[in-house]
Design an enzyme around this catalytic site. Structure first.
Site, short mmCIF file in Angstrom:
data_model
loop_
_atom_site.label_atom_id
_atom_site.label_comp_id
_atom_site.label_asym_id
_atom_site.label_seq_id
_atom_site.Cartn_x
_atom_site.Cartn_y
_atom_site.Cartn_z
N CYS A 75 1.41 -1.46 0.22
CA CYS A 75 -0.40 -0.19 0.05
C CYS A 75 0.73 1.19 0.32
CB CYS A 75 -0.71 0.31 0.91
SG CYS A 75 -2.19 1.18 1.52
N HIS A 168 -2.15 -5.21 -10.16
CA HIS A 168 -2.81 -4.18 -11.12
C HIS A 168 -3.24 -4.71 -12.78
CE1 HIS A 168 -2.59 -0.64 -7.80
NE2 HIS A 168 -1.67 -1.70 -7.13
N GLU A 217 -10.58 -0.26 -5.48
CA GLU A 217 -9.54 -1.01 -5.24
C GLU A 217 -10.11 -2.58 -4.39
OE1 GLU A 217 -6.13 0.06 -2.12
OE2 GLU A 217 -6.75 1.99 -2.70
N CYS A 226 -4.71 5.80 -4.75
CA CYS A 226 -4.26 4.85 -4.64
C CYS A 226 -2.75 5.04 -5.26
CB CYS A 226 -4.92 3.72 -5.50
SG CYS A 226 -4.20 1.58 -5.12
N GLY A 229 -1.66 2.39 -7.11
CA GLY A 229 -2.09 2.48 -8.21
C GLY A 229 -1.75 3.58 -9.38
#
Length: 288
Positions: A75, A168, A217, A226, A229
């Site tokens: 994260c 992703h 997410e 994110c 992301g």
């Protein structure tokens, strides 16, 4: 169980942070869900548990749990909040910290004034390592970047697939405001070709050094930002030739701005810079 916690946020991506450096802390999935619940608990996209490290050269470990109670590997926004937390809690005075996560070792760096740069490691493109089952699919290549055709929610989309320590699927859209994030995002997250589900990114190109981004997410839903992301989207943009490599690319998320840099060279790390803010401290009595 009474727990002391700190609520933090980075570009609107919010976290409940717990200190397990002095004593072990084990939470059930139900307890994580209660903490993350915005009506019955504290409210957060993720719960972060800060732990010690016995590894030479590694300062801390930390575990990341999504709002649905599932543990995840990485994260980016959480990593920035992690750095501010351990410094303000008096757990370290270092500006550069090496941290073990389930997705590998990351190296965040405190810049001062609430900003942190995180070395997110290098992107992984091999489908099996994402993991993504590409069996029978023929991708469309753009400058050597494969975009895989998938049927989701009654439409066909083309997604670039990669891992930034977590999986992703990034697609380019012409108008982010009209992108069907609410419909396509959940369907893409749970697509059977992604064995561990996937984070779905929707990227709009603004210029060679600027994108806008929305991310659904896994285990959370659409978030205000994110970090991984943003890294994944910039990597895709650089590799496809849409974005300049080796420079800071501005990423505008609904919750704020992140800056991401990647050289475009396989094996090079992705660097992400953004804010990390403490919201409040508190105590909660969690059901057993």
């Amino acid at each position: 169980m009474k727990l002391r916690f700190t609520k933090m946020q980075g570009a609107g991506n919010d976290f409940v942070v717990l200190d397990a450096t002095r004593a072990p802390l084990a939470l059930s999935a139900a307890q994580v869900r209660r903490l993350a619940d915005r009506r019955l608990g504290v409210g957060a996209d993720q719960v972060l548990i800060v732990g010690p490290s016995a590894e030479p050269g590694i300062d801390f470990s930390y575990r990341i749990f999504n709002a649905d109670g599932g543990e995840v590997e990485q994260c980016g926004n959480g990593a920035r909040c992690f750095v501010r937390y351990v410094r303000e809690a008096g757990l370290t005075t270092k500006d550069r910290i090496r941290v073990r996560t389930a997705g590998g070792v990351i190296e965040p760096r405190w810049l001062g004034e609430g900003r942190v740069t995180v070395d997110m490691g290098s992107p992984v493109f091999e489908p099996a390592r994402v993991p993504f089952d590409a069996t029978g699919l023929v991708p469309r290549e753009i400058a050597g970047m494969p975009f895989w055709p998938l049927d989701v929610a009654g439409v066909r989309v083309e997604v670039a697939v990669l891992s930034m320590g977590n999986p992703h699927a990034v697609q380019r859209v012409d108008d982010l405001a009209r992108a069907e994030v609410e419909r396509v995002g959940p369907a893409l997250e749970s697509h059977p070709r992604f064995a561990q589900r996937v984070n779905a990114g929707f990227m709009q190109l603004v210029s060679k050094r600027h994108i806008a981004l929305r991310v659904h997410e896994r285990g959370v839903g659409e978030t205000l930002a994110c970090g991984t992301g943003a890294c994944a989207a910039v990597v895709v943009g650089v590799r496809a030739g849409w974005l300049d490599g080796g420079v800071l690319v501005r990423v505008d998320a609904p919750g704020g701005r992140l800056d991401v840099q990647w050289s475009g060279v396989a094996g090079d790390s992705v660097l992400m810079t953004g804010p990390a803010e403490r919201v409040f401290d508190g105590e909660i009595d969690l059901p057993d």
